[in-house]
Design an enzyme around this catalytic site. Structure first.
Site, mmCIF file in Angstrom:
data_model
loop_
_atom_site.group_PDB
_atom_site.id
_atom_site.type_symbol
_atom_site.label_atom_id
_atom_site.label_comp_id
_atom_site.label_asym_id
_atom_site.label_seq_id
_atom_site.Cartn_x
_atom_site.Cartn_y
_atom_site.Cartn_z
ATOM 1 C CD GLU A 73 -2.650 1.400 2.511
ATOM 2 O OE1 GLU A 73 -2.435 0.634 3.479
ATOM 3 O OE2 GLU A 73 -3.524 2.276 2.516
ATOM 4 C CB ILE A 79 8.789 15.048 -6.883
ATOM 5 C CG1 ILE A 79 8.736 13.592 -7.384
ATOM 6 C CG2 ILE A 79 10.053 15.753 -7.383
ATOM 7 C CD1 ILE A 79 9.941 12.730 -7.039
ATOM 8 C CD GLN A 84 5.689 18.819 -7.715
ATOM 9 O OE1 GLN A 84 4.843 19.379 -8.411
ATOM 10 N NE2 GLN A 84 5.546 18.672 -6.405
ATOM 11 C CB VAL A 85 6.740 18.222 -14.607
ATOM 12 C CG1 VAL A 85 5.306 17.757 -14.416
ATOM 13 C CG2 VAL A 85 6.897 19.647 -14.134
ATOM 14 C CE LYS A 86 13.657 20.463 -12.719
ATOM 15 N NZ LYS A 86 14.752 20.902 -11.813
ATOM 16 N N GLY A 87 10.628 14.068 -14.539
ATOM 17 C CA GLY A 87 10.783 12.630 -14.719
ATOM 18 C C GLY A 87 11.167 11.864 -13.463
ATOM 19 C CB THR A 90 8.432 8.432 -14.474
ATOM 20 O OG1 THR A 90 7.302 9.240 -14.788
ATOM 21 C CG2 THR A 90 8.423 7.177 -15.328
ATOM 22 C CG ASN A 116 -3.733 16.819 -6.888
ATOM 23 O OD1 ASN A 116 -4.007 15.893 -6.121
ATOM 24 N ND2 ASN A 116 -2.718 17.635 -6.691
ATOM 25 C CB VAL A 118 -6.360 10.381 -10.827
ATOM 26 C CG1 VAL A 118 -6.858 9.365 -11.842
ATOM 27 C CG2 VAL A 118 -7.042 10.161 -9.477
HETATM 28 N N1 ACO Z 1 -1.580 15.010 -13.088
HETATM 29 C C1 ACO Z 1 -1.436 14.513 -14.329
HETATM 30 N N2 ACO Z 1 -0.268 14.150 -14.855
HETATM 31 C C2 ACO Z 1 0.816 14.322 -14.086
HETATM 32 C C3 ACO Z 1 0.767 14.853 -12.794
HETATM 33 C C4 ACO Z 1 -0.508 15.207 -12.299
HETATM 34 N N3 ACO Z 1 -0.648 15.710 -11.079
HETATM 35 N N4 ACO Z 1 2.016 14.900 -12.297
HETATM 36 C C5 ACO Z 1 2.816 14.430 -13.251
HETATM 37 N N5 ACO Z 1 2.086 14.084 -14.321
HETATM 38 C C6 ACO Z 1 2.554 13.479 -15.539
HETATM 39 C C7 ACO Z 1 3.675 14.239 -16.181
HETATM 40 O O1 ACO Z 1 3.189 15.211 -17.087
HETATM 41 C C8 ACO Z 1 4.398 13.128 -16.893
HETATM 42 O O2 ACO Z 1 3.759 12.814 -18.115
HETATM 43 P P1 ACO Z 1 4.624 12.436 -19.442
HETATM 44 O O3 ACO Z 1 5.362 11.182 -19.065
HETATM 45 O O4 ACO Z 1 3.582 12.250 -20.468
HETATM 46 O O5 ACO Z 1 5.534 13.601 -19.644
HETATM 47 C C9 ACO Z 1 4.211 11.942 -15.966
HETATM 48 O O6 ACO Z 1 3.057 12.221 -15.202
HETATM 49 C C10 ACO Z 1 5.356 11.710 -15.025
HETATM 50 O O7 ACO Z 1 5.898 12.948 -14.615
HETATM 51 P P2 ACO Z 1 7.163 13.029 -13.665
HETATM 52 O O8 ACO Z 1 7.991 14.217 -14.046
HETATM 53 O O9 ACO Z 1 7.843 11.724 -13.631
HETATM 54 O O10 ACO Z 1 6.405 13.296 -12.294
HETATM 55 P P3 ACO Z 1 6.924 14.172 -11.048
HETATM 56 O O11 ACO Z 1 8.383 14.005 -10.867
HETATM 57 O O12 ACO Z 1 6.406 15.553 -11.145
HETATM 58 O O13 ACO Z 1 6.167 13.442 -9.853
HETATM 59 C C11 ACO Z 1 4.211 13.682 -8.476
HETATM 60 C C12 ACO Z 1 4.762 13.324 -9.860
HETATM 61 C C13 ACO Z 1 4.827 12.755 -7.442
HETATM 62 C C14 ACO Z 1 2.695 13.497 -8.502
HETATM 63 C C15 ACO Z 1 4.612 15.155 -8.153
HETATM 64 O O14 ACO Z 1 4.099 15.996 -9.129
HETATM 65 C C16 ACO Z 1 4.166 15.637 -6.792
HETATM 66 O O15 ACO Z 1 4.888 15.498 -5.805
HETATM 67 N N6 ACO Z 1 2.961 16.247 -6.681
HETATM 68 C C17 ACO Z 1 2.453 16.817 -5.448
HETATM 69 C C18 ACO Z 1 2.135 15.749 -4.401
HETATM 70 C C19 ACO Z 1 1.112 14.734 -4.879
HETATM 71 O O16 ACO Z 1 0.088 15.051 -5.454
HETATM 72 N N7 ACO Z 1 1.400 13.443 -4.591
HETATM 73 C C20 ACO Z 1 0.508 12.318 -4.842
HETATM 74 C C21 ACO Z 1 -0.582 12.322 -3.845
HETATM 75 S S1 ACO Z 1 -1.452 10.764 -3.727
HETATM 76 C C22 ACO Z 1 -0.502 9.818 -2.664
HETATM 77 O O17 ACO Z 1 0.490 10.262 -2.155
HETATM 78 C C23 ACO Z 1 -0.912 8.406 -2.424
#
Ligand code: ACO
Length: 162
Positions: A73, A79, A84-87, A90, A116, A118
């Protein structure tokens, strides 16, 4: 840049990283009570996979492996804002899948995703359809209002990291 998986084991460096991760979660998940975050991140039944750069935590995922049920779980995932959004999100998820499969013997992940997030979980292979038999997870994870239950099957063979 490195990816590590640690839990509360009293090793100084690990404790410093866990505190850094706890601070990222507290900032990025403002709806989560801080005491709840601290409690789970420091709980010995939870593990955290983290991205470390120049000995600083960039982000991570805290999860609880249910080894007998073969699923994990995800409790928290984040991040730090300026990275964020630097990969990293993933790559972090891929390291988590590899570790959970090879070290814990897990086949699935479940998480309550924030609305947000999903989109992010979808891109990581999570679905809102739950295929895992309810007997395997019912009573293990508790219902939680603030999110949508999502599932991911871990591929048994795929190399998730290089
Ligand atoms: N909604 C839709 N798409 C997203 C989001 C989002 N919130 N965040 C990232 N993506 C997409 C990116 O555009 C990317 O797409 P692509 O591969 O087509 O370019 C892909 O997902 C992966 O992006 P990364 O750069 O690898 O993601 P990132 O390093 O930004 O990490 C994360 C994603 C962890 C959600 C980060 O944005 C974050 O910390 N957000 C705030 C906290 C949050 O919401 N955490 C999740 C809560 S739920 C839980 O914790 C169980």
């Amino acid at each position: 840049l490195k990816f590590v998986c640690v839990s509360n084991d009293n090793i100084d460096e690990h404790m410093i990283w866990l505190i850094g991760l706890k601070n990222i979660f507290a900032r990025q998940l403002p709806n989560m009570p801080k005491e709840y975050i601290v409690r789970l991140v420091m709980d010995r039944g939870h593990k955290s996979v983290m991205v470390i750069r120049r000995n600083t935590v960039v982000g991570g995922i805290t999860y609880r492996p249910y080894v007998s049920q073969k699923f994990g779980e995800i409790a928290f995932c984040a991040i730090t804002s300026d990275e964020q959004v630097k990969g990293y999100g993933t790559r972090l998820m891929n390291h988590l899948k590899q570790h959970a499969r090879d070290m814990d013997g897990l086949t699935h992940f479940l998480t309550y995703a924030d609305n947000n997030a999903v989109g992010y979980f979808n891109k990581q292979g999570f679905t809102k359809d739950i295929f895992l038999e309810k007997e395997r997870w019912h009573g293990y994870i508790k219902d939680y209002d603030g999110g949508i239950l999502m599932e991911c099957k871990i591929d048994p063979k795929l190399p998730y990291t290089d």
